[in-house]
Design a protein around this motif. Structure first.
Motif, PDB file in Angstrom:
ATOM      1  N   GLU A  77      40.320   7.766  23.838  1.00  0.00           N
ATOM      2  CA  GLU A  77      39.488   6.834  24.611  1.00  0.00           C
ATOM      3  C   GLU A  77      40.291   5.613  25.040  1.00  0.00           C
ATOM      4  O   GLU A  77      41.090   5.082  24.264  1.00  0.00           O
ATOM      5  CB  GLU A  77      38.288   6.392  23.781  1.00  0.00           C
ATOM      6  CG  GLU A  77      37.337   5.463  24.538  1.00  0.00           C
ATOM      7  CD  GLU A  77      36.157   5.019  23.700  1.00  0.00           C
ATOM      8  OE1 GLU A  77      35.461   4.067  24.114  1.00  0.00           O
ATOM      9  OE2 GLU A  77      35.938   5.611  22.624  1.00  0.00           O
ATOM     10  N   LYS A  79      40.725   1.890  25.518  1.00  0.00           N
ATOM     11  CA  LYS A  79      40.133   0.677  24.942  1.00  0.00           C
ATOM     12  C   LYS A  79      40.213  -0.500  25.898  1.00  0.00           C
ATOM     13  O   LYS A  79      39.282  -1.297  26.000  1.00  0.00           O
ATOM     14  CB  LYS A  79      40.840   0.328  23.629  1.00  0.00           C
ATOM     15  CG  LYS A  79      40.459   1.217  22.467  1.00  0.00           C
ATOM     16  CD  LYS A  79      41.003   0.675  21.168  1.00  0.00           C
ATOM     17  CE  LYS A  79      40.368  -0.642  20.784  1.00  0.00           C
ATOM     18  NZ  LYS A  79      40.850  -1.130  19.459  1.00  0.00           N
ATOM     19  N   LEU A  88      45.099   3.015  24.540  1.00  0.00           N
ATOM     20  CA  LEU A  88      44.195   4.027  24.008  1.00  0.00           C
ATOM     21  C   LEU A  88      43.984   3.849  22.512  1.00  0.00           C
ATOM     22  O   LEU A  88      44.897   3.465  21.781  1.00  0.00           O
ATOM     23  CB  LEU A  88      44.758   5.430  24.269  1.00  0.00           C
ATOM     24  CG  LEU A  88      45.226   5.746  25.691  1.00  0.00           C
ATOM     25  CD1 LEU A  88      45.734   7.179  25.765  1.00  0.00           C
ATOM     26  CD2 LEU A  88      44.111   5.524  26.704  1.00  0.00           C
ATOM     27  N   GLU A  89      42.779   4.188  22.064  1.00  0.00           N
ATOM     28  CA  GLU A  89      42.469   4.208  20.639  1.00  0.00           C
ATOM     29  C   GLU A  89      42.996   5.516  20.038  1.00  0.00           C
ATOM     30  O   GLU A  89      42.640   6.596  20.492  1.00  0.00           O
ATOM     31  CB  GLU A  89      40.950   4.119  20.435  1.00  0.00           C
ATOM     32  CG  GLU A  89      40.492   4.385  19.005  1.00  0.00           C
ATOM     33  CD  GLU A  89      41.070   3.390  18.021  1.00  0.00           C
ATOM     34  OE1 GLU A  89      41.716   3.857  17.058  1.00  0.00           O
ATOM     35  OE2 GLU A  89      40.887   2.172  18.213  1.00  0.00           O
ATOM     36  N   GLN A 109      38.373   1.498  31.262  1.00  0.00           N
ATOM     37  CA  GLN A 109      37.898   1.281  29.900  1.00  0.00           C
ATOM     38  C   GLN A 109      36.689   2.155  29.610  1.00  0.00           C
ATOM     39  O   GLN A 109      35.769   2.272  30.416  1.00  0.00           O
ATOM     40  CB  GLN A 109      37.538  -0.194  29.700  1.00  0.00           C
ATOM     41  CG  GLN A 109      37.138  -0.539  28.280  1.00  0.00           C
ATOM     42  CD  GLN A 109      36.877  -2.021  28.100  1.00  0.00           C
ATOM     43  OE1 GLN A 109      37.111  -2.812  29.010  1.00  0.00           O
ATOM     44  NE2 GLN A 109      36.391  -2.413  26.941  1.00  0.00           N
ATOM     45  N   GLY A 110      36.697   2.790  28.433  1.00  0.00           N
ATOM     46  CA  GLY A 110      35.583   3.639  28.021  1.00  0.00           C
ATOM     47  C   GLY A 110      35.752   5.106  28.372  1.00  0.00           C
ATOM     48  O   GLY A 110      35.025   5.948  27.849  1.00  0.00           O
ATOM     49  N   GLU A 111      36.680   5.414  29.269  1.00  0.00           N
ATOM     50  CA  GLU A 111      36.922   6.809  29.637  1.00  0.00           C
ATOM     51  C   GLU A 111      37.704   7.526  28.539  1.00  0.00           C
ATOM     52  O   GLU A 111      38.420   6.905  27.754  1.00  0.00           O
ATOM     53  CB  GLU A 111      37.702   6.900  30.945  1.00  0.00           C
ATOM     54  CG  GLU A 111      36.950   6.412  32.167  1.00  0.00           C
ATOM     55  CD  GLU A 111      37.799   6.512  33.426  1.00  0.00           C
ATOM     56  OE1 GLU A 111      37.212   6.548  34.532  1.00  0.00           O
ATOM     57  OE2 GLU A 111      39.034   6.537  33.322  1.00  0.00           O
ATOM     58  N   THR A 112      37.579   8.851  28.515  1.00  0.00           N
ATOM     59  CA  THR A 112      38.374   9.674  27.612  1.00  0.00           C
ATOM     60  C   THR A 112      39.334  10.514  28.447  1.00  0.00           C
ATOM     61  O   THR A 112      38.921  11.140  29.426  1.00  0.00           O
ATOM     62  CB  THR A 112      37.483  10.589  26.760  1.00  0.00           C
ATOM     63  OG1 THR A 112      36.666   9.783  25.904  1.00  0.00           O
ATOM     64  CG2 THR A 112      38.320  11.531  25.900  1.00  0.00           C
ATOM     65  N   TRP A 113      40.600  10.530  28.040  1.00  0.00           N
ATOM     66  CA  TRP A 113      41.638  11.250  28.769  1.00  0.00           C
ATOM     67  C   TRP A 113      42.437  12.141  27.823  1.00  0.00           C
ATOM     68  O   TRP A 113      42.729  11.755  26.682  1.00  0.00           O
ATOM     69  CB  TRP A 113      42.605  10.263  29.426  1.00  0.00           C
ATOM     70  CG  TRP A 113      42.081   9.616  30.671  1.00  0.00           C
ATOM     71  CD1 TRP A 113      41.193   8.575  30.752  1.00  0.00           C
ATOM     72  CD2 TRP A 113      42.402   9.966  32.013  1.00  0.00           C
ATOM     73  NE1 TRP A 113      40.952   8.251  32.066  1.00  0.00           N
ATOM     74  CE2 TRP A 113      41.685   9.089  32.860  1.00  0.00           C
ATOM     75  CE3 TRP A 113      43.233  10.927  32.581  1.00  0.00           C
ATOM     76  CZ2 TRP A 113      41.765   9.153  34.250  1.00  0.00           C
ATOM     77  CZ3 TRP A 113      43.328  10.987  33.963  1.00  0.00           C
ATOM     78  CH2 TRP A 113      42.594  10.117  34.779  1.00  0.00           C
TER      79      TRP A 113
END
Length: 276
Positions: A77, A79, A88-89, A109-113
């Motif tokens: 995700e 951050k 990324l977290e 922010q908030g997206e997952t890659w």
């Protein structure tokens, strides 16, 4: 020799107010800070730790488990984003950096890659990239047809979903092979359906051989696919309910699910049958 971005077995050495110093086979030390200790440890223990650079770019050991390791692909995700790139977290105190040049599209922010973890040649720091296809092997295929593999769901196409096979190869999962909803970044078990002459790989979620079944079994499998892999009928269900829902006798139903069970396609439970 220390392995940045990877797990390593090290020996617990002397204790200090900062934490424990860990030693490799040559006696070279790296700090395991108090904040990175998960279980009780003692001097002389051999422990498995992950090595990374902390916020001050110092080589540091941690007993915490990161969400990704070196030369692997994982969904992470976003951050935060700034003028330098995205962060990324990944389960550790310091966020993982993705330079703008390594973003296939601008991250938010908030997206997952899905990203690949590598060591930057210029900075010698851990970094991530969303341009993962260049790290997949298109020449030396390490899987065989019918083999059970790990699939990482990638991006959707007109034909289906691109997937990453065993962290090594690109494959295609066709829309008509799906019996349940799938999500970007999800890990699933799949099977190699076909390796084409151009080394492109087709995959399926079914064990190979499910198509060689008699018509009633195929009909039940189709109903399972339409109902997210579950059907609330089993070999002890009322015959009238089976006939009402499937327009087949209980004897025919039991023969059909028996074939699916023997081919390891379904499992039979107290509530009904489901695709494995």
């Amino acid at each position: 020799m220390f392995k940045l971005g990877a797990y390593q077995h090290l020996v617990v050495g002397k204790y200090t107010s900062f934490g424990y110093f860990l030693e490799d086979e040559e006696g070279v030390e790296v700090l395991l800070p108090h904040s990175q200790i998960v279980n009780d440890i003692r001097t002389g223990d051999t422990i498995n730790v992950f090595l990374y650079l902390d916020g001050e770019e110092r080589l540091t050991a941690t007993m915490h488990e990161p969400l990704i390791t070196l030369n692997r692909i994982a969904p992470l995700e976003v951050k935060q984003v700034n003028e330098y790139g995205a962060y990324l977290e990944w389960g550790l105190g310091k966020d993982l950096f993705v330079p703008y040049r390594e973003q296939s599209a601008k991250m938010k922010q908030g997206e997952t890659w899905l990203v690949y973890l590598y060591i930057d040649d210029k900075t010698e720091r851990l970094a991530a990239t969303a341009n993962i296809e260049r790290f997949l092997d298109k020449n030396e295929i390490s899987v065989e047809e019918r083999e059970e593999v790990e699939l990482l769901i990638w991006n959707q196409t007109d034909l289906g979903y691109n997937v990453i096979i065993n962290q090594k190869h690109k494959g295609l999962l066709y829309h008509d092979e799906l019996y349940t909803n799938i999500r970007y970044g999800e890990t699933m078990t799949g099977y190699i359906k076909q390796i084409r002459p151009d080394k492109k790989i087709d995959v399926t979620l079914h064990p190979i051989g499910y198509d060689k079944i008699e018509p009633n079994a195929d009909r039940i499998l189709h109903l399972l696919q339409q109902n997210n892999g579950f059907l609330g009928l089993h070999d002890k269900s009322d015959p009238d309910e089976i006939r009402s829902r499937l327009q087949m006798s209980k004897k025919t139903f039991k023969q059909a699910i028996g074939q699916l069970y023997r081919k390891n396609i379904i499992q039979i439970g107290d509530e009904g049958i489901s695709i494995k």
